[in-house]
Design an enzyme around this catalytic site. Sequence first.
Site, short mmCIF file in Angstrom:
data_model
loop_
_atom_site.label_atom_id
_atom_site.label_comp_id
_atom_site.label_asym_id
_atom_site.label_seq_id
_atom_site.Cartn_x
_atom_site.Cartn_y
_atom_site.Cartn_z
CE1 TYR A 144 -1.65 -2.55 -31.00
CE2 TYR A 144 -0.74 -4.66 -31.70
CZ TYR A 144 -1.20 -3.39 -32.01
OH TYR A 144 -1.21 -2.97 -33.32
CG ASP A 239 -4.84 -11.08 -28.56
OD1 ASP A 239 -4.25 -11.92 -29.28
OD2 ASP A 239 -4.72 -9.85 -28.71
CE LYS A 267 2.71 -10.53 -33.11
NZ LYS A 267 2.01 -9.82 -32.09
#
Length: 426
Positions: A144, A239, A267
């Site tokens: 993702y 990522d 995050k």
Amino acid sequence: MKTQRSEELFAKACRLLPGGVNSPVRSFKAVGGHPLFIRSAQGAILQDEDGNTYIDYVGSWGPMILGHAHPAVTAALQEAVVQSVSFGAPVEAEMRLAEVITRMVPGMGKIRMVNSGTEACMSAVRLARAFTRKSKILKFEGCYHGHADAFLVKAGSGMSTLGIPNAAGVPPAAVQDTIIVPFNNLKAVERAVDAYKNEIAAIITEPVAGNMGCIAPAEHFLAGLRHLCDEAGALLIFDEVMTGFRLAPGGAAERFGIQPDLFTFGKIIGGGLPVGAYGGRAEIMDLVAPVGPVYQAGTLSGNPLAMTAGFVTLQVIRQTPGFYEKLEEQSHYLESGLREALGALSVPFQINRVGSMLSVHFTEKPVMDFASAREGDNVFFRKFFHHMLQAGIYLPPSPYEAWFVSALHEREHLDRTIAAAASFRL
Ligand SMILES: *Cc1c(COP(=O)(O)O)cnc(C)c1O
């Protein structure tokens, strides 16, 4: 367990928000029942609107590595908030966060702050395309990278959880340059690179997959990607929105000793506030406007509160001796305890763990890519999830999401979690 207030709030939310939530993974749709509304949290403990408390393994989906409401983060935010919360002009806090990130992450030349991991990945790909003057990107099935159009094919996280194969509203043209390959399958990457010779701008990957459960890279996988990128003149994008500052001070890149050309973050670097960032080699980053022609902007980018929360979070990590060693120890303890607890049941299961990321899959075969993750028994997972919730353990409401251990998950919390798992019956 009384959850009346959560139920009432959810009923109201469903009238106002699609599905009652602002992000689909929160909805409990995959596990059944209704989501809990959370009122507050402290350390490893969440409290819902009915006053129930839970040991939290969601950690706001990754950011809360210090535990909730860390006093240093809270104090810094309180100090920052009275200075006004946004100016749309440069602030010193942006540099403080950028500086600590470039110190911690090897190979981080320059960095651009954005507001989410989605923006970071979308922008990194735009930049890679501009730098290489090529169009195709290669991504892995079940990984993702946020919800930008080009990534919404065979993406993990909520799309897998909800069983959405291909996102509606994404025109074929938006994904025609996206090549999908199974994770951990270097041969398949080789074949794709061969088939699209000189057309691939970048390979983007989660260096440790965390959106189809937690899946470690196979030996030589990341090194193989690095090699193939170099041969093909493509950029390697890690990522690290989830893995950055979670698996090591320098993220998965440092942990596995592989240098990508570009990183994306999110995050943890926002300490729980909305943030993302992309960065890497300075010669590539200098293509971004206003220096170069790659346009990317943001009204609230580099927001002082987000920068402050992220900076203090990273400072606490840096200044705590043995921070990652303790996380590793606690996570290992949890893994072993869960293995023993679930081993007593006559059900096949897999526990995957890398550092403080962990996932449990009810399946016979090792989980090393999306196909094997999908073998998991979801009916069984649902039962397990609700059993744990009743026992005061708040897990991600999906078999495709990683659990996160924070610095404040002490033995006592882990023992309670293991005991809850041990009392699970079919
Ligand atoms: C969470 C996540 C994203 C998206 O970040 P948002 O802030 O939710 O847009 C991208 N990539 C990875 C690996 C993630 O875990």
